[in-house]
Design an enzyme around this catalytic site. Structure first.
Site, PDB file in Angstrom:
ATOM      1  N   ASP A   1       5.321  -3.500   0.554  1.00  0.00           N
ATOM      2  CA  ASP A   1       4.141  -2.776   1.021  1.00  0.00           C
ATOM      3  C   ASP A   1       4.494  -1.410   1.612  1.00  0.00           C
ATOM      4  OD1 ASP A   1       1.483  -2.362   1.591  1.00  0.00           O
ATOM      5  OD2 ASP A   1       1.543  -3.438   3.496  1.00  0.00           O
TER       6      ASP A   1
ATOM      7  N   ASN B   1      -5.515  -6.439  -6.544  1.00  0.00           N
ATOM      8  CA  ASN B   1      -5.193  -5.017  -6.795  1.00  0.00           C
ATOM      9  C   ASN B   1      -6.005  -4.411  -7.937  1.00  0.00           C
ATOM     10  OD1 ASN B   1      -1.642  -5.349  -5.960  1.00  0.00           O
ATOM     11  ND2 ASN B   1      -3.360  -4.702  -4.675  1.00  0.00           N
TER      12      ASN B   1
END
Ligand code: FPP
Length: 249
Positions: free
Chosen positions: A20, A68
């Site tokens: 991330d 996503n």
């Protein structure tokens, strides 16, 4: 040593990483997010190279989540291109170094050429057993659990299984992570402290380490620091510490 599903594989055996912070890394440099993701691929290469030296035998990384897809189309397209970017430069080396590659997550929904590429990476490395690299792509922990439940229900409907067969061990065999041990350690860089639908079933007794570094800056030193933190932990798997039991008795 063979990488057998039945036996533990190193110390810590299996590390999982939520990669991330690519977007923030790019933003801080005034760059488009796509360049953050590309820098993330370089961090993945560094981390895979460093892991065996740190006695890790298995690494699972979160490359693209089922959530996503809601990102802007251009960013999704860039994320879809990352496996090719990675495998074009590294698959031959992974193959040579004894790394077995496995993709976790839903193949349907991915383009045919991406599906083909993931299948090729798996096939070319299927006989390897020095190191296991699992790439979660179009993966969601809840989706994986739902898919597993559907497959088991289908097996019951087709007479291949009975409801009474369902146990935790049975269920685990229906997940896309079947046949290999769950993560001992889950790492999340970037300062965020949540699991974000990664390995929900498998992380039941994992240790968690959150690190204040953005993924594109990640490397061997950060991984070593996470392992040092892990080494201080006491894993009880829901049991009691022996000394406490003795004191209580
Ligand atoms: C999250 O950061 C990261 C991703 C959605 C993509 C992660 C993928 C890689 C690092 C490369 C993967 C390589 C392969 C081979 C699949 P973010 O964009 O959400 O960052 P932000 O929170 O700072 O915006």
């Amino acid at each position: 040593m063979a990488l057998s599903p039945k036996e533990p594989i190193g110390t810590p055996l299996h590390v999982a990483i939520v990669m991330d912070g690519n977007g923030r890394w790019a933003k801080r440099r005034g760059l488009p997010r796509t360049l953050g993701h590309r820098a993330g691929v370089e961090a993945l290469k560094r981390t895979v190279a460093a892991a065996p030296d740190l006695n890790i035998r298995s690494l699972t990384v979160f490359g693209f989540s089922t959530e996503n897809w809601s990102r802007p189309a251009a960013e999704v397209a860039e994320l879809m291109a990352l496996p090719r970017r990675y495998f074009e430069s590294d698959l031959a080396r992974l193959e040579r170094d004894g790394v077995r590659v496995r993709a976790l997550g839903r193949r349907e929904g991915l383009s045919p050429d991406l599906q083909e590429m993931l299948a090729e990476a798996e096939a070319r490395t299927a006989g390897n057993d020095t190191f296991l690299l699992q790439i979660a792509f179009n993966y969601g922990g809840q989706a994986d659990i739902a898919d597993a439940a559907r497959k088991f229900a289908q097996d019951v409907a087709d007479g291949r299984a009975r409801p009474a067969d369902m146990t935790e061990a049975t269920f685990a065999r229906y997940l896309s992570t079947a046949d290999f041990p769950p993560p001992d350690l889950v790492i999340r860089p970037s300062g965020e402290q949540r699991l974000s639908n990664f390995l929900l079933w498998e992380s039941a007794y994992s240790e968690f380490v959150f690190q204040d570094v953005l993924w594109p800056d990640y490397g061997k030193d950060h991984l070593a620091a996470a392992l040092a933190e892990y080494a201080k932990r006491e894993r009880r798997f829901g049991g009691a510490v022996t000394d406490d039991v003795l004191a209580a008795g």
